[in-house]
Structures are given as C-alpha cells and as structure tokens.
Design a protein around this motif. Sequence first.
Motif, PDB file in Angstrom:
ATOM      1  N   GLY A  80      43.815  -4.288   1.923  1.00 55.53           N
ATOM      2  CA  GLY A  80      44.560  -5.228   2.762  1.00 55.53           C
ATOM      3  C   GLY A  80      43.995  -5.395   4.164  1.00 55.53           C
ATOM      4  N   HIS A  81      42.833  -4.814   4.427  1.00 50.17           N
ATOM      5  CA  HIS A  81      42.247  -4.947   5.765  1.00 50.17           C
ATOM      6  C   HIS A  81      41.568  -6.291   5.937  1.00 50.17           C
ATOM      7  N   PRO A 123      46.404  -0.806   5.705  1.00 51.56           N
ATOM      8  CA  PRO A 123      46.668  -0.910   7.144  1.00 51.56           C
ATOM      9  C   PRO A 123      48.164  -0.976   7.418  1.00 51.56           C
ATOM     10  N   ARG A 124      48.535  -0.530   8.561  1.00 50.84           N
ATOM     11  CA  ARG A 124      49.924  -0.583   9.013  1.00 50.84           C
ATOM     12  C   ARG A 124      50.268  -2.070   9.181  1.00 50.84           C
ATOM     13  N   VAL A 125      51.464  -2.444   8.824  1.00 51.50           N
ATOM     14  CA  VAL A 125      51.777  -3.881   8.920  1.00 51.50           C
ATOM     15  C   VAL A 125      52.124  -4.364  10.319  1.00 51.50           C
ATOM     16  N   THR A 133       0.810  -1.217   0.000  1.00 51.16           N
ATOM     17  CA  THR A 133       0.000   0.000   0.000  1.00 51.16           C
ATOM     18  C   THR A 133       0.843   1.267   0.000  1.00 51.16           C
ATOM     19  N   MET A 134       2.154   1.095  -0.009  1.00 53.70           N
ATOM     20  CA  MET A 134       3.017   2.275   0.025  1.00 53.70           C
ATOM     21  C   MET A 134       4.104   2.124  -1.031  1.00 53.70           C
ATOM     22  N   ASP A 135       4.748   3.234  -1.336  1.00 47.79           N
ATOM     23  CA  ASP A 135       5.903   3.182  -2.215  1.00 47.79           C
ATOM     24  C   ASP A 135       7.140   3.442  -1.374  1.00 47.79           C
ATOM     25  N   SER A 136       8.284   3.194  -1.957  1.00 48.75           N
ATOM     26  CA  SER A 136       9.513   3.511  -1.233  1.00 48.75           C
ATOM     27  C   SER A 136      10.622   3.863  -2.205  1.00 48.75           C
ATOM     28  N   VAL A 137      11.554   4.617  -1.699  1.00 45.97           N
ATOM     29  CA  VAL A 137      12.755   4.975  -2.448  1.00 45.97           C
ATOM     30  C   VAL A 137      13.928   4.761  -1.520  1.00 45.97           C
ATOM     31  N   ARG A 138      14.895   4.049  -1.980  1.00 42.97           N
ATOM     32  CA  ARG A 138      16.079   3.881  -1.143  1.00 42.97           C
ATOM     33  C   ARG A 138      17.249   3.583  -2.050  1.00 42.97           C
ATOM     34  N   ASN A 139      18.416   3.567  -1.465  1.00 45.36           N
ATOM     35  CA  ASN A 139      19.549   3.100  -2.237  1.00 45.36           C
ATOM     36  C   ASN A 139      19.800   1.660  -1.807  1.00 45.36           C
ATOM     37  N   ASP A 140      20.615   0.970  -2.556  1.00 49.79           N
ATOM     38  CA  ASP A 140      20.867  -0.427  -2.226  1.00 49.79           C
ATOM     39  C   ASP A 140      21.919  -0.482  -1.111  1.00 49.79           C
ATOM     40  N   ASP A 141      21.450  -0.450   0.108  1.00 47.47           N
ATOM     41  CA  ASP A 141      22.356  -0.390   1.256  1.00 47.47           C
ATOM     42  C   ASP A 141      23.260  -1.608   1.308  1.00 47.47           C
ATOM     43  N   ASP A 142      22.687  -2.739   0.976  1.00 48.47           N
ATOM     44  CA  ASP A 142      23.450  -3.973   0.981  1.00 48.47           C
ATOM     45  C   ASP A 142      24.645  -3.857   0.038  1.00 48.47           C
ATOM     46  N   ALA A 143      24.358  -3.446  -1.186  1.00 45.88           N
ATOM     47  CA  ALA A 143      25.428  -3.310  -2.174  1.00 45.88           C
ATOM     48  C   ALA A 143      26.445  -2.255  -1.744  1.00 45.88           C
ATOM     49  N   GLY A 144      25.945  -1.140  -1.198  1.00 45.38           N
ATOM     50  CA  GLY A 144      26.842  -0.073  -0.761  1.00 45.38           C
ATOM     51  C   GLY A 144      27.794  -0.573   0.313  1.00 45.38           C
ATOM     52  N   ALA A 145      27.230  -1.297   1.261  1.00 45.55           N
ATOM     53  CA  ALA A 145      28.058  -1.808   2.356  1.00 45.55           C
ATOM     54  C   ALA A 145      29.079  -2.806   1.823  1.00 45.55           C
ATOM     55  N   GLN A 146      28.656  -3.613   0.876  1.00 43.99           N
ATOM     56  CA  GLN A 146      29.589  -4.581   0.307  1.00 43.99           C
ATOM     57  C   GLN A 146      30.735  -3.871  -0.410  1.00 43.99           C
ATOM     58  N   ALA A 147      30.381  -2.784  -1.090  1.00 45.64           N
ATOM     59  CA  ALA A 147      31.426  -2.019  -1.780  1.00 45.64           C
ATOM     60  C   ALA A 147      32.444  -1.482  -0.780  1.00 45.64           C
ATOM     61  N   VAL A 148      31.953  -1.098   0.393  1.00 48.59           N
ATOM     62  CA  VAL A 148      32.861  -0.593   1.428  1.00 48.59           C
ATOM     63  C   VAL A 148      33.828  -1.693   1.858  1.00 48.59           C
ATOM     64  N   VAL A 149      33.262  -2.840   2.147  1.00 51.30           N
ATOM     65  CA  VAL A 149      34.113  -3.946   2.600  1.00 51.30           C
ATOM     66  C   VAL A 149      35.085  -4.353   1.498  1.00 51.30           C
ATOM     67  N   ASP A 150      34.587  -4.402   0.261  1.00 52.36           N
ATOM     68  CA  ASP A 150      35.469  -4.753  -0.851  1.00 52.36           C
ATOM     69  C   ASP A 150      36.646  -3.780  -0.923  1.00 52.36           C
ATOM     70  N   HIS A 151      36.304  -2.509  -0.783  1.00 46.66           N
ATOM     71  CA  HIS A 151      37.341  -1.480  -0.838  1.00 46.66           C
ATOM     72  C   HIS A 151      38.387  -1.682   0.266  1.00 46.66           C
ATOM     73  N   LEU A 152      37.900  -1.898   1.471  1.00 48.52           N
ATOM     74  CA  LEU A 152      38.818  -2.064   2.597  1.00 48.52           C
ATOM     75  C   LEU A 152      39.633  -3.356   2.452  1.00 48.52           C
ATOM     76  N   PHE A 153      38.966  -4.384   2.013  1.00 47.26           N
ATOM     77  CA  PHE A 153      39.658  -5.661   1.801  1.00 47.26           C
ATOM     78  C   PHE A 153      40.732  -5.484   0.733  1.00 47.26           C
ATOM     79  N   GLY A 154      40.368  -4.763  -0.290  1.00 44.68           N
ATOM     80  CA  GLY A 154      41.319  -4.506  -1.373  1.00 44.68           C
ATOM     81  C   GLY A 154      42.555  -3.767  -0.881  1.00 44.68           C
TER      82      GLY A 154
END
Lengths: 333, 333
Positions: free
Chosen positions: B176-177, B331-333, B153-174
């Motif tokens: 070396g974290h 990250p610092r070694v 009964t309602m509409d919604s607008v959002r960004n893909d939080d899941d994908a965004g968060a994954q991109a963050v982790v991918d970036h950090l992993f990349g």
Amino acid sequence: MKQPTIVDVAERAGVSKSLVSLVMRDSNRVSQKSRSAVLEAARELGYRPNAAARSLVRQRSGVFGCIVSDLHNPFFADVADGIEEASATNGYRALLSSGFLDAKREASAIDTLLQLRADGLIMLGTMMTITRIKESASHIPVVVIGRKTSARTMDSVRNDDDAGAQAVVDHLFGLGHMRIAHVHAGSAGGARGRRRGYETAMERHGLGDHIRSVKGAFTEGGGFAGMQSLIDSGDLPTAVFVANDFAALGALDAIDEAGLQVPEDISVVGYDDSALSHIRRIALTTVAQPSVEMGRTAVRLLIERIREGRSDPRHIVLPPQLVVRGTSATPRV
Amino acid sequence: MKQPTIVDVAERAGVSKSLVSLVMRDSNRVSQKSRSAVLEAARELGYRPNAAARSLVRQRSGVFGCIVSDLHNPFFADVADGIEEASATNGYRALLSSGFLDAKREASAIDTLLQLRADGLIMLGTMMTITRIKESASHIPVVVIGRKTSARTMDSVRNDDDAGAQAVVDHLFGLGHMRIAHVHAGSAGGARGRRRGYETAMERHGLGDHIRSVKGAFTEGGGFAGMQSLIDSGDLPTAVFVANDFAALGALDAIDEAGLQVPEDISVVGYDDSALSHIRRIALTTVAQPSVEMGRTAVRLLIERIREGRSDPRHIVLPPQLVVRGTSATPRV
DNA sequence: AACACGCTGTGGAACGTTCCAAGCCGTCGT
DNA sequence: ACGACGGCTTGGAACGTTCCACAGCGTGTT
C-alpha cells in the motif's frame, strides 16, 4: 598479449636494460633525456616490472602477509585497515588471506605467504597455537594480534583481555547483578584471557559460586548456541558476558527467539566495540579495543625487526575500555 | 636464519636439484628411496619452495588476486568465501587486497597484484570505471563482480539489480505504499541498476510523480546521511529503499535517532541479504543475492579462460530474491 | 648377442630482475 | 697536454626455480 619485459622496454628506448631498471627505480643518476625515453617506451608497451624476478634477486618482496582468522568479523576489518594503512606509508603492500576459523587452513595460508617470501607475517586472531605458528614461520618476522604469548621469537599486540573482562563484571556487579554467566570461545585468540578475567572478577566480588561458563565461539553461531544452552538450562542468569560482539549478536538472537527482553530480563555485554555494537538497534554494551591502532602497531613491530634489526621480542598490551550502551541495566528484582 | 634453497636440500639428500624439484612437485617418476630421502632432508632444513623463482620460470603464479572494495561490508565477506573456496579446489590461492572504497587505491592494488603476476583478477564491488579496469589489466583474465558491463575483454558476474529493485518496489506497493523514496549509491557497482529498477517500477505502478532519489553510498555513513536528508526535508516518505544492507543500517540509525518507528512510521528495505539483515533485532527486509555462488562463478570464469583458453566474454546475471522480514509493513493510514 | 625400452636421475639453459664493476666521454686543474 | 674526475651508461653475474634433452642401467625381445 604477453607481458613486456625490461628488455623489450630497453630495446624500444634504445638503451640498456640496466638503465631501464634504474629509471624504474627512480634513480637520480640518469639523464633527463634517457629517463623520458624510457618512461615513454614503458608507457607505450604497458610495461610493469615483474615482482617475482625482482623479489628473487633483491631477496625481499615488499609484501606483508596478513592472515585474517575470520573475514566476517567486523573487528578484524578495523584492524586490517590499520595494517594496510601503516604498510602503505612504509612502502609495503599488505595482502590478506582468510583463515576460515580453522587451524589447518590458517597453516596453509601461512605456507602460501611464506612461499611468496612475504617480508613479514601478521596473524590476525588466529586459531593456531603459538607453537605451531613459530614452527611454520621461523624465517621471517611474525606478529600475532589478539593472542597472549611470551614467545621470544615473535612479537605480539593485544589488548588486556583480562582487565577488559574484569571491567565488564565490575560494571554488571555495580548494576546489581550477581548471577553473571559467560559464553566463552574456547582457546581462540583472547578467549582465555577474557575467561580468566571474568572468573577473577567474580571471585573478587564474592561471586565465586555463581561462576558459570558455557561454550561458545567468536562467531554469531557460537554466541547463539552458548546462549541457547543457558536458556535451555532453565536457570537463566541475569546477565551474560559474551566472548565478543559478533557472538553477542548471536546471543541476542537466541534471547529474542526465546521471547525474552534485553536488558529487562537479561543484560548482555560483548567485546570489541566493533561497528555492529554501535548500531542503535543493537546498542551493545561492550569493551573497546584500539583496533586500528593495533593494526598500525603490528606493522611497526615488523618494520623494527626488518629495518632496525631488532631481535628481542616485544609484547605490546594496550588498555581496553568499557563502553556502556543499551544492553546492560539493573536486574529486575 | 636464511631460507634454504633447493640446492641445499639436494646436497643434504645427496641427489641433484632436479630430483628435488620432481619430488616437491609430487612427480611419480621418482623412486621411493629418493623420494623419502628428499622429503627427509627438506623437513630437516625447513625447506619451502620459493614461489618467486617458481613463478618466474613457469610463467604463472597459481595466485588469483581479489580486490575487495570494502572489507567492512559483510556481503563481500560472503562472496570472498566463495572465491577462496573455489580457488582452493582448483589448485589456486586467493589473495585479497582492500580497495578502501577509493578508485585510486583500487588501481594501486591492481598494480601490486599485476606485478606479482597473479593469474587472474577479481574485482569485488569496484569504484573504478570499467574502462580504467580494462586499461590496467589488459594482460590477464579479469572478472568484475557486481557491476554491469558488456566489455568484450572481461567477464562479469552480478545479480539482476534492476529486477531486484523492482521486486522491492512491487513489494512495497503491494503493501500500500506510494511515497517510496530511494537512497542510492551514486555510480558504485550495482547502484545504477538498482536506481533504474526503482524508477522503472515506480513508473509502472503509476508512481512516477513520487520518484525521489537521494544521494547515499554503499556504507553505513552513506545510508545515514541519505536518510537524514529525507527526514530533514520535512516530507517523510512512507517507505525507503536503501542501496544496500550496510547503508540500510545507517538509515535505521537515522530513523531511530529521529525518534521514528520502523516499520510503523516508515518501512525500510535493503539489498544483499547479508548477515546483518538476519539479525532478529534488525530483521531487515532485503533482496538476496547468491553471494557465495557469485564468488564461485567468478573463479570458474577465470579458470575457463586460463585452462580452456576461452576468449569470448561471459556476462553472468543471477536472479535476486526478495526476502521479507520485519522492516516493511503496511503504511499507517 | 644386440638392441630397444622403461625407469630414474642429471646438468644446463632459461625466466626477468638487480647489483656490481667497469667503461666512455667531456671537462677541469695543473 | 695529460691525468683525474664526475656524470651516465653498460654487460654480465647472480637469484632459485622448472623444463628439456639426454644418460645410465637393468630387463625383456628377437
């Protein structure tokens, strides 16, 4: 799907619409039995009184309109908190509308709120002139926050910008600065007072020759541009007093971009003590205004006019307070 | 001092109230002569149509209500810009009300706007549950921004939080974290998706054992507290993904306070790409949501339901985008 | 000459409340 | 037994618009 009316509720509860009205307004001249029957019916139908009809007959809406000149400025968010809180405790609702830092859009927002027959209007940091505000809103109580005025038909709440600015200059002078520049915000609310205070204090310290005001605005972009022009001039002052915190952030950006250090190469001081300035990475020296208190005061002024029928103007000036943090220091020799 | 009505204008202009009504609504079936007579009279009296009376008979108010869960969060200010802009270009007015990060106060704000018979409601980052929103506002179109739902009964607008968060982790992993922690925001809008994305990506990189979520909130204080608890644990991760930018600021404060360096000792990533993250002194690595676009989209969804009578739900998910700035590094070694 | 039509303008009925004066009942005092 | 009174309840008149059906009037058509 259509919203039920008071008549629908009355029919369902087997009473008159007048009685429903009484129950909805929590009257005590209703029997326990009728009361619960009405409440039950209202609940079942999902009834919600129509504020338009109510305000039409009552000749008051129970709403305070608040025009916020810039939603992005965190200082205004603080004031708005005070406004909403005080409105609620007095049985009013505050509705906000953004002014988008533009006199035209502010005027149009005023128009909307006036058409809605708001019971009072709060202008939070306006770009419009006092005269235009007065013209637009002659029928309801208006409080202007953050702009100096002695209008007889409106009230105002502000801090003493002149004194605040002087405190800034005194502080910088005390640290040993002489070449203190100012990034002003034109004729926006409070900007003039800060500029005057800056000039007065400079004169007072015998630094009249060093008075240097460049154009900025109460925005990040405005501060950036103002600072940029100081940097580009090739004649960098040792300290800058920026129109407000938000603009000071822009100034810091410009300084960082130029590869200069704060406060080593240049001291920066803002105004407002907004949430931004607290952040340790920014740690902006600034001037605190009693923001929430200002919001509450504005509401109080409206209520005085509405409930107590006050008609003489009040212009409240609250004291500012210098907050020294990390962006100001002794100038390099 | 009393507001003039349409009848006052009619009398002064020597015409009927119907004609005045036509002129005020810019009808073209009015002679030039009458039109100017009416406008003249209206101007002289300072007449302003009464929105309550109008909305009563028209069964629509021309107002969109927007409940902003936190006025202090600059991300919401961006979205609100989009909402107000799109509302205006479609002949609507947007009125804002603060939710004060509290479900009860949000509900009461909904109530006010419903009583005012707003033609549509936008929930901007709500604390209420979808179910409660649905209950409260069953009679008008509602769009929820920033919270996942499949309500019919309602509409919604959002960004893909899941994908965004994954991109963050991918970036950090990349970078070396491996020991990447997450400061989450409980069940507030969008928080769950970010947490899930964080966990998914950690698993995907074989870092399931390093998953570590601590409680925070979408506020500066929440981020501060969350980071504090990580620091106090004595087992500092090499990177932290914080629920949003606003909270990330708090986290930065906690880190600074502990005398640690960002990004040398610890990388910090936020979410929203709000104005705060741009500031060079902060230069926060974050995930951009198309904020203004989200606001505009929400308005479009309302208009579709109102004007085109759409009744099937739309749940729009926009793509997020990682923005790398200065708070993330190897990250610092 | 009669009629149709387009252009302007009008009066009155809604819209959903609140408020007011008045009505209905049972009880109490005389 | 009767009037007064008090507790509850009610119908109808506002409030200021919009909308609808219709009216007047000049012009053009047959």
